[in-house]
Design a protein around this motif. Structure first.
Motif, PDB file in Angstrom:
ATOM      1  N   LEU A 177       0.706  -1.241   0.194  1.00 35.10           N
ATOM      2  CA  LEU A 177      -0.109  -0.056   0.105  1.00 35.10           C
ATOM      3  C   LEU A 177       0.886   1.354   0.234  1.00 35.10           C
ATOM      4  N   ILE A 178       1.650   1.198   0.448  1.00 32.73           N
ATOM      5  CA  ILE A 178       2.465   2.426   1.029  1.00 32.73           C
ATOM      6  C   ILE A 178       3.699   2.900  -0.829  1.00 32.73           C
ATOM      7  N   GLU A 179       3.970   1.378  -1.059  1.00 33.31           N
ATOM      8  CA  GLU A 179       4.678   1.639  -1.871  1.00 33.31           C
ATOM      9  C   GLU A 179       3.650   2.057  -2.846  1.00 33.31           C
ATOM     10  N   ALA A 180       2.727   1.539  -3.158  1.00 37.01           N
ATOM     11  CA  ALA A 180       2.185   2.082  -4.259  1.00 37.01           C
ATOM     12  C   ALA A 180       1.658   3.458  -3.980  1.00 37.01           C
ATOM     13  N   VAL A 181       1.797   4.371  -2.710  1.00 33.44           N
ATOM     14  CA  VAL A 181       1.423   5.976  -3.001  1.00 33.44           C
ATOM     15  C   VAL A 181       2.686   6.690  -3.099  1.00 33.44           C
ATOM     16  N   SER A 182       3.782   5.823  -2.732  1.00 32.86           N
ATOM     17  CA  SER A 182       5.610   6.316  -2.747  1.00 32.86           C
ATOM     18  C   SER A 182       4.986   6.864  -4.578  1.00 32.86           C
ATOM     19  N   GLU A 183       5.195   5.781  -5.212  1.00 34.41           N
ATOM     20  CA  GLU A 183       5.123   5.622  -6.511  1.00 34.41           C
ATOM     21  C   GLU A 183       4.997   6.786  -6.897  1.00 34.41           C
TER      22      GLU A 183
END
Length: 453
Positions: free
Chosen positions: A319-325
């Motif tokens: 979830l955080i990786e998708a937001v950070s992308e």
């Protein structure tokens, strides 16, 4: 009336040591009076009854020994002593022996330290009775023999030793009364614990259901239980939950209709501008339409809030990786430090939107962004740091207000309408957590999301 400082200190000391739970306080309210009553009854029994009976028994035993001493003094012959001893054995239960040439022990034998509080009243009572009835030197021991009391009296030519049954000197059944009182106290305490546990369990279930509903989780199996007042509170909670759910459903349907109605004319305007001659004026109108569409999305997202999404277990790392992308595509340098095993029970889309608002807000005001997730003492913490200009400490709470626009240092994003942090905090609090702001080690702003888990 204001209490003296010493009384206030005592009250604070008591509050710190009293139980903080309803179970502990209820148990204290029931058990403490029972225990105090049992202690008072036991004290009164020993003070008014047991000691009185012991005194009477000690006086009777002292009288019998005084008779034996006087009889021996009147006729100190062996034949007379034999008759005296036989009569004392048969009629009084006393074992009397003459020890010629002996003397009384130098000092009285002290009872063991653990038994001293119990034998002290017995010794005092027997000592008082013997001193009143016998005019000769005497010595006694109440602890050497389990079933007898050893009493010795100085007579002419030696010592008269008397072994008397213990029940002749004091009441030996007092411990049975104490045992019954102890058993009654334990039994009443056990009944109180069972009763209070059942009552508190109903309140705990109501609190858990309310907490779960506050986090967005449904509790369909919950039914009112417990005392009448607890059932009334539980029924009121169920009615309130139903009203809130109907309100959310109605608001969601209304917002869906509003979203459709607003986007229809916007789509027509965008189509008309696309078919128009490309001029500087039409380019400005297109930018205005894009900004208007973005503002409408922000307003609808803020008004939609929970959106009726169900809570589920969601791993944090993807979830955080998708937001950070998304922040990386906007040009920021984003580093992520999240343990793969971290899982939070949340509404994934709502939490993703909240984190996206925080990360994109950090990316729009700084070039370097760090996102860290860890398990803290109160749950899971998600920390978003940036190296931007930051916010003054006295404006941290102001930043969470809807439509709030701070100073120019954090107001460079012309598309924003001041709802990003408000939406993020609303989502965090809807999950039973919160968001706090602070100074980042990178030099900018730090936003810390705390979630239960």
């Amino acid at each position: 009336m204001k209490l003296p400082s010493s009384s206030r200190v005592l009250m604070r000391w008591l509050k710190r040591r009293l139980p903080s739970t309803l179970f502990g306080r209820s148990l204290l309210i029931i058990v403490l009076p029972v225990a105090l009553m049992q202690i008072a009854v036991t004290y009164v029994f020993f003070d008014a009854h047991w000691q009185t009976v012991t005194s009477r028994l000690s006086e009777g035993l002292a009288g019998d020994i005084a008779w034996a001493v006087e009889s021996y003094r009147e006729d100190p012959t062996p034949e007379s002593f034999a008759k005296l001893s036989q009569r004392a054995e048969e009629s009084m239960g006393l074992s009397i022996a003459l020890q010629p040439g002996r003397s009384l022990p130098a000092r009285r034998r002290d009872p063991p330290a653990a038994l001293s509080p119990f034998f002290a009243p017995i010794d005092r009572s027997l000592d008082r009775a013997l001193s009143e009835r016998i005019d000769a030197p005497y010595w006694f021991d109440t602890t050497r023999y389990p079933a007898y009391v050893d009493i010795r009296v100085a007579v002419r030519g030696g010592v008269m030793r008397v072994l008397a049954p213990r029940d002749r000197a004091f009441a030996t059944q007092g411990h049975i009364f104490v045992l019954w009182m102890t058993v009654a106290t334990v039994l009443l305490t056990a009944i109180a614990i069972l009763f209070i546990r059942n009552q508190v369990r109903a309140i705990e279930r109501l609190a858990n259901a309310a907490e779960a509903f506050g986090r967005g989780a449904d509790v369909p199996a919950y039914k009112p239980q417990g005392a009448r007042e607890v059932r009334r509170a539980a029924t009121a909670f169920l009615h309130m939950r139903g009203r809130i759910q109907r309100h959310i459903e109605q608001r969601t349907a209304l917002l869906a209709s509003v979203s459709h109605d607003l986007r229809t004319p916007l789509t027509r305007l965008k189509l008309a501008l696309a078919l128009s001659e490309p001029t500087a004026r039409t380019a400005e109108m297109k930018r205005d339409l894009v900004e208007m569409e973005h503002m409408i999305d922000e307003y609808l997202a803020f008004a939609r809030g929970e959106g009726g999404e169900a809570a589920e277990a969601a791993p944090l790392q993807p979830l955080i990786e998708a937001v950070s992308e998304g922040a990386r595509r906007a040009g920021a340098q984003v580093t992520v430090d999240v343990a793969p095993e971290l899982v939070v029970t949340a509404r994934p889309n709502a939490l993703k939107r909240a984190l996206s608002n925080l990360v994109m807000n950090a990316a729009s005001h700084g070039e370097q962004v760090e996102v860290t997730a860890r398990r803290g003492p109160g749950g899971i913490e998600i920390i978003v740091d940036d190296n931007g200009p930051g916010i003054p400490e006295d404006q941290y709470e102001e930043a969470f207000k809807a439509f709030a626009r701070l100073d120019a240092s954090r107001n460079q994003n012309t598309k924003g309408v001041g709802l990003g942090l408000a939406i993020a905090r609303d989502v965090a609090r809807g999950h039973g957590g919160d968001i706090v702001l602070g100074r980042s080690p990178l030099g900018g702003l730090r936003a810390t999301v705390r979630l239960p888990g």
